[in-house]
Structures are given as structure tokens and as C-alpha cells.
Design an enzyme around this catalytic site. Sequence first.
Site, PDB file in Angstrom:
ATOM      1  N   LYS A  13     -22.637  23.509 -14.364  1.00  0.00           N
ATOM      2  CA  LYS A  13     -21.385  24.174 -14.003  1.00  0.00           C
ATOM      3  C   LYS A  13     -21.195  25.485 -14.761  1.00  0.00           C
ATOM      4  O   LYS A  13     -20.862  26.500 -14.185  1.00  0.00           O
ATOM      5  CB  LYS A  13     -20.194  23.250 -14.266  1.00  0.00           C
ATOM      6  N   ARG A  87      -9.893  17.003 -14.870  1.00  0.00           N
ATOM      7  CA  ARG A  87     -10.868  15.955 -15.175  1.00  0.00           C
ATOM      8  C   ARG A  87     -10.424  14.585 -14.676  1.00  0.00           C
ATOM      9  O   ARG A  87     -11.224  13.666 -14.614  1.00  0.00           O
ATOM     10  CB  ARG A  87     -11.107  15.868 -16.690  1.00  0.00           C
ATOM     11  N   ARG A 126     -32.726  19.698 -24.101  1.00  0.00           N
ATOM     12  CA  ARG A 126     -31.962  20.838 -24.590  1.00  0.00           C
ATOM     13  C   ARG A 126     -32.014  20.875 -26.117  1.00  0.00           C
ATOM     14  O   ARG A 126     -31.964  19.849 -26.776  1.00  0.00           O
ATOM     15  CB  ARG A 126     -30.510  20.735 -24.107  1.00  0.00           C
ATOM     16  N   ARG A 155     -28.804  18.016 -30.333  1.00  0.00           N
ATOM     17  CA  ARG A 155     -27.479  17.472 -30.606  1.00  0.00           C
ATOM     18  C   ARG A 155     -27.454  15.976 -30.300  1.00  0.00           C
ATOM     19  O   ARG A 155     -28.137  15.516 -29.383  1.00  0.00           O
ATOM     20  CB  ARG A 155     -26.422  18.173 -29.752  1.00  0.00           C
ATOM     21  N   ARG A 166     -22.320   9.134 -21.371  1.00  0.00           N
ATOM     22  CA  ARG A 166     -21.427  10.195 -20.890  1.00  0.00           C
ATOM     23  C   ARG A 166     -21.344  10.177 -19.369  1.00  0.00           C
ATOM     24  O   ARG A 166     -20.269  10.402 -18.794  1.00  0.00           O
ATOM     25  CB  ARG A 166     -21.932  11.564 -21.364  1.00  0.00           C
TER      26      ARG A 166
END
Length: 211
Positions: A13, A87, A126, A155, A166
Site C-alpha cells: 500500500k 481499519r 525485508r 525487525r 499479523r
Amino acid sequence: MRIILFGPPGAGKGTQARRLERNRGLEQIATGDIIRTAMKNETPVGLEAKSYVEKGELVPDEVVRKLAENAIAERGLDDFILDGYPRTTQQAEWLTEFEEKNEAPIHACISLQVPDDVIVDRLSKRRVHRQTGTTYHLDHNPPPEDVDADMIIQRDDDRPATVRNRLNVYREETQPLEDYYEGRGLLVRVDGTGDIKDVYQRINGVLDDLA
């Protein structure tokens, strides 16, 4: 043009919103950014948000609502892409109230469709520079050779198990928004897989049809 860009974490996004910002003059209104900016500028709502962040708590929906509505109003109620808001269905209902009050309806909710396995692969590869915050991807944008490898980290929320968690939270809390906007005739599903440029062209085609 007033657009919502919707999709699971890792769907791209933010990347696509920034491209649309550069190429179509649509301002990206990203929830995380507006919260950080309001806190930095110590606006009344920013200070309210800061009081929660400093305690390690989530910023309440009501505060996020104020920040999002302020950001939209500052943009003149037009030419924006909402990234990260709404959200929840309640936030979507609040946004609809705000639109109707200001006679500024959303033109489309573009939902990027990306399979979970693709997202897990994307995010688990990532990497972030611990000092500069620069983001890399092991396949598509690896760190340059002259960057100290010890400064490149993964991370915790990009680890596969965390990413899947998630995604589960997203399915439960946020995906119902597809039904909400489909019921309002505003949902447009776009294939979010493949090259970034190809995904952009698909989104761009949707916006051309709306223009």
C-alpha cells in the site's frame, strides 16, 4: 479524487500510494505518519496521542479519527489517498459520516489482493538499517555492498511467525471492511502480486476509469 487504499500488511500500500502521489498529485494520508507528525508538532490531538504512546498503549480509535479527519480537511477534502484508515467497520462508518457532512464522498476503495504466502515471503526478506531506517529487500533491493552488514537487521514483526499472526489479526479485524465498501458499491479488487510497476499500472487503470 478521494481514494482508500486497502490491503493486508505487506501488500504494498505504502509503495503504491507514494507512486500515485508523485504521478497523479494525490496526497498520501498514512495513519502512522499523521500520528507521528501531530506528536512532533505537539498539536492538541498530537499531545493526546502522545499520552497513550508514552504509556506503551495503542492510540484509541477516537483519537485516530480526529487526526484522520483533520488531515483530510487540511487537504481541502480532495485529492488524497487514505492508507491505513479506516481499519475497522466503526472507523469506516465514522468516515462515511464525515464524508456526508462535508459533501466529499469517497470515490473508490481499492483493495490489493495478495496471498498470505506471498506476503510472508515479502516481509520475511525485508531488512532495515538500524541507524538510518532505510528499508531493503533481500531479493528486490538488497543492501549495497558498502553498507556495514552488522547495521542491517530484521525487525521482529517481519519474522514469518509474527507476519502470519499479523495477517490473522487483519483477517479478523480489517478484512470485513471489504464487505462494507462492497455494499456501498465502492470496492475495487486489484491483483497486488508481481512487479511493483505492473501493480501500479493496474491501480492507475482503475483511477483512469473513475476520472
